[in-house]
Design an enzyme around this catalytic site. Structure first.
Site, PDB file in Angstrom:
ATOM      1  N   GLU A   1      -0.448  -1.116  -5.884  1.00 51.93           N
ATOM      2  CA  GLU A   1       0.884  -0.655  -6.264  1.00 51.93           C
ATOM      3  C   GLU A   1       1.003  -0.626  -7.784  1.00 51.93           C
ATOM      4  O   GLU A   1       0.123  -1.122  -8.501  1.00 51.93           O
ATOM      5  CB  GLU A   1       1.964  -1.546  -5.642  1.00 51.93           C
ATOM      6  CG  GLU A   1       1.964  -1.473  -4.116  1.00 51.93           C
ATOM      7  CD  GLU A   1       3.045  -2.321  -3.476  1.00 51.93           C
ATOM      8  OE1 GLU A   1       3.335  -2.078  -2.296  1.00 51.93           O
ATOM      9  OE2 GLU A   1       3.595  -3.216  -4.142  1.00 51.93           O
TER      10      GLU A   1
ATOM     11  N   HIS B   1      14.813  -0.241  -7.982  1.00 50.49           N
ATOM     12  CA  HIS B   1      13.627   0.387  -7.402  1.00 50.49           C
ATOM     13  C   HIS B   1      13.691   1.879  -7.713  1.00 50.49           C
ATOM     14  O   HIS B   1      14.715   2.520  -7.491  1.00 50.49           O
ATOM     15  CB  HIS B   1      13.566   0.156  -5.889  1.00 50.49           C
ATOM     16  CG  HIS B   1      12.216   0.421  -5.322  1.00 50.49           C
ATOM     17  ND1 HIS B   1      11.711   1.695  -5.184  1.00 50.49           N
ATOM     18  CD2 HIS B   1      11.243  -0.413  -4.889  1.00 50.49           C
ATOM     19  CE1 HIS B   1      10.490   1.622  -4.672  1.00 50.49           C
ATOM     20  NE2 HIS B   1      10.184   0.363  -4.487  1.00 50.49           N
TER      21      HIS B   1
ATOM     22  N   ARG C   1       7.905  -0.722 -12.584  1.00 47.42           N
ATOM     23  CA  ARG C   1       9.131  -0.148 -12.032  1.00 47.42           C
ATOM     24  C   ARG C   1      10.193   0.163 -13.079  1.00 47.42           C
ATOM     25  O   ARG C   1      10.915   1.151 -12.953  1.00 47.42           O
ATOM     26  CB  ARG C   1       9.715  -1.101 -10.980  1.00 47.42           C
ATOM     27  CG  ARG C   1       8.871  -1.147  -9.716  1.00 47.42           C
ATOM     28  CD  ARG C   1       9.422  -2.140  -8.725  1.00 47.42           C
ATOM     29  NE  ARG C   1       8.620  -2.125  -7.500  1.00 47.42           N
ATOM     30  CZ  ARG C   1       8.828  -2.926  -6.467  1.00 47.42           C
ATOM     31  NH1 ARG C   1       9.807  -3.809  -6.512  1.00 47.42           N
ATOM     32  NH2 ARG C   1       8.066  -2.839  -5.394  1.00 47.42           N
TER      33      ARG C   1
ATOM     34  N   HIS D   1      17.600  -3.257  -6.593  1.00 46.56           N
ATOM     35  CA  HIS D   1      16.603  -3.697  -5.616  1.00 46.56           C
ATOM     36  C   HIS D   1      16.292  -5.188  -5.671  1.00 46.56           C
ATOM     37  O   HIS D   1      16.095  -5.823  -4.635  1.00 46.56           O
ATOM     38  CB  HIS D   1      15.318  -2.900  -5.843  1.00 46.56           C
ATOM     39  CG  HIS D   1      14.203  -3.238  -4.907  1.00 46.56           C
ATOM     40  ND1 HIS D   1      14.307  -3.080  -3.533  1.00 46.56           N
ATOM     41  CD2 HIS D   1      12.957  -3.730  -5.137  1.00 46.56           C
ATOM     42  CE1 HIS D   1      13.173  -3.467  -2.965  1.00 46.56           C
ATOM     43  NE2 HIS D   1      12.350  -3.865  -3.902  1.00 46.56           N
TER      44      HIS D   1
ATOM     45  N   ARG E   1       9.862  -7.486 -12.473  1.00 51.89           N
ATOM     46  CA  ARG E   1       8.980  -8.015 -11.427  1.00 51.89           C
ATOM     47  C   ARG E   1       7.851  -7.047 -11.103  1.00 51.89           C
ATOM     48  O   ARG E   1       8.072  -5.859 -10.898  1.00 51.89           O
ATOM     49  CB  ARG E   1       9.784  -8.289 -10.145  1.00 51.89           C
ATOM     50  CG  ARG E   1       8.911  -8.734  -8.976  1.00 51.89           C
ATOM     51  CD  ARG E   1       9.740  -9.102  -7.778  1.00 51.89           C
ATOM     52  NE  ARG E   1      10.397  -7.979  -7.146  1.00 51.89           N
ATOM     53  CZ  ARG E   1       9.829  -7.159  -6.263  1.00 51.89           C
ATOM     54  NH1 ARG E   1       8.540  -7.318  -5.939  1.00 51.89           N
ATOM     55  NH2 ARG E   1      10.507  -6.188  -5.713  1.00 51.89           N
TER      56      ARG E   1
END
Length: 537
Positions: free
Chosen positions: A123, A245, A291, A352, A387
């Site tokens: 990811e 997100h 992100r 998110h 994060r």
């Protein structure tokens, strides 16, 4: 008048996601455990997590690499010892989940020694494939497995449809010190407030993304644990870092369904309405940038072009590959007329994850003896200013393990709490103005989205703070005169969390990670966490 109900246990766990259920299972052979859930046991952020859990298993990967990826994503604000602690314990905690029966996806062939070989995906922000997953419904697999285990354990008492109202401490009762004694809880089935006494209390209530109008989180994510801990006298940190997100589905018939980052990890492109890619213009990592970078890029392009959404496109990959690895997303999109094997998905960012929270140590302990906080409710320093993908469920299981070890070591030395006073409803009435709650609720979430969202300014933050102050006064007056309800409790907590977010954002005179302020666009050297200290600390 209804009869007052009192409960007692060794450990009260408020929250029933991966953190709370993991802690319950690790304690239950040695302690009487109660697990509180606001709704059905599985209704929480864990259930809806798609991507997976990050851990180093592959021989070509290393813990140091996982540490560096986390530090890089955290934009210079991670607590390195906490990052090292979490990543070092990741493998054992993943193995514990496997032992519980979580069916992580495996490769078609096993290792040479006959052991299963797990399919690891990659990811954004990760330099290696290290994400354990169950197709694109990893959180659901973890939650269902743990729920089954918890329901079967005789030492765990499950209390579904119970809201925690407030923590009870010695200070609250006028006893010297500030040790935890239990909590007042609202039984939604009986519509009454009850008392739970406990030697230890663990907050596993998740984050506070419901403070925003658009969120990928379920309705229960209302910041309850953060607000209760703050009122009880705990410090909070880094509340300004709310992760949006980048890719939630934008469709009138299915709002805010999260489209996992693993899509981009497996080659999906972000495109403008004309089909052109834009992420290479913003970051050399393109779609695999962290992100915060991706969310701001999407927000920028939407505002620049005056359009409602951007598009996420994986249709260039083989159809059978897409259907195998992303069956949930494939079916969900198909229901609204989007065939992701042929068409791009319309996407917008949505709130998110709450990167800040209640300050804890490596054992999950807060500032109040006997009170623990684990998972998204906590501030560990793992996430810093942003994060890294799939570190959230990892944080849940690692700190559930360390908190369990600490509680078990203290269990035999702890004494039962004293008798707790019952909840006083003698001066309140049933509300005849529920519309006040609904109006304030919608106003809060809308101005938080507009003023304290992906891009902020000093004036926007000041406007938000003024509105929060007025709404807090209204709601406190309402709370003092009427009996509690689910919506009232959540609104009270959301307002408290909103204030903490805005105050933290005002403290940060720079732009870093998830916090971007047009009045302070530069990044300062030597950053520090934003720590707020309550008056009763």
């Amino acid at each position: 008048m209804k009869q007052h109900v009192e409960h007692s246990c060794d450990v009260l766990i408020i929250g029933s996601g991966a953190a709370g259920l993991s802690l319950a299972l690790r304690l239950a052979d040695h302690a009487r455990v109660m697990v509180l859930s606001k709704g059905p046991l599985s209704e929480g952020a864990t259930y809806y997590a798609q991507g997976g859990i990050a851990a180093v298993f592959d021989e070509t990967d290393s813990i140091e690499s996982h540490v560096n990826d986390t530090l890089n994503a955290g934009a210079g604000l991670c607590d390195r010892p906490m990052v090292e602690f979490t990543t070092r314990n990741a493998k054992d905690c993943i193995q514990w989940l496997i032992n519980q029966g979580v069916p992580f996806d495996q490769e078609e062939t096993s290792d040479g020694d006959g052991q299963p070989s797990y399919h690891l995906t990659r990811e954004g922000g990760h330099s290696h494939r290290r994400i354990f997953h169950t197709a694109d419904a990893s959180g659901k697999a973890v939650e269902i497995t743990l729920v089954d285990k918890v329901r079967a354990h005789p030492n765990i008492q499950l209390m579904e449809r119970f809201n925690a109202v407030d923590l009870i401490t010695t200070r609250k009762l006028g006893i010297p010190g500030n040790r935890i004694l239990g909590a007042y809880v609202w039984n939604r089935n009986a519509e009454q407030v009850e008392t739970i006494s406990a030697r230890f209390v663990a907050l596993a209530t998740g984050g506070a993304s419901k403070v925003y109008q658009y969120t990928s989180n379920p309705d229960v994510s209302s910041g309850d644990g953060i607000a209760m801990a703050w009122r009880a006298g705990c410090r909070v940190a880094n509340m300004e870092f709310n992760q949006f997100h980048p890719t939630t589905l934008f469709h009138p018939d299915d709002r805010n369904f999260l489209l996992t980052e693993a899509l981009r990890g497996e080659g999906a492109y972000l495109r403008r309405p004309d089909g052109s890619r834009f992420m290479p213009d913003f970051d050399p990592r393109a779609e695999l940038a962290p992100r915060d970078v991706v969310a701001r890029a999407i927000d920028y392009e939407m505002k620049r072009l005056g359009v409602d959404c951007m598009y996420l496109d994986i249709s260039h990959r083989p159809a059978d590959f897409i259907q195998k690895h992303f069956p949930t997303i494939y079916e969900r999109c198909l229901k609204v007329g989007i065939d992701i094997t042929r068409q791009p998905m319309p996407v917008v960012p949505a709130a998110h994850f709450t990167c800040g929270g209640v300050m804890i140590d490596q054992a999950g302990q807060t500032d109040i003896p006997g009170l623990y906080a684990i998972g998204e409710v906590s501030y560990t320093g793992l996430h810093g200013a942003n994060r890294l993908a799939s570190n959230s469920l990892l944080e849940c299981v690692v700190f559930a393990h360390s908190a369990a070890q600490d509680i078990l070591a203290r269990l035999t030395m702890s004494s039962p709490p004293p008798a707790l006073p019952r909840w006083d409803e003698s001066k309140v009435n049933n509300s005849d103005e529920e519309v006040v709650i609904q109006h304030n609720w919608h106003e809060l979430r809308l101005f938080m989205w507009d003023y304290v969202g992906i891009v902020r300014t000093n004036k926007r933050l000041e406007r938000a703070k003024r509105r929060i102050d007025l709404l807090k006064q209204e709601v406190q007056e309402y709370y003092s005169h009427f009996r509690v309800s689910n919506n009232l409790l959540e609104l009270r907590n959301l307002l408290q969390v909103a204030e903490l977010i805005v105050r933290s954002a005002m403290l940060r005179k720079e732009s870093r990670g998830l916090h971007y302020n047009l009045d302070y666009p530069d990044t300062l050297p030597d950053p520090k966490p934003s720590i707020l200290i309550p008056d009763n600390y």
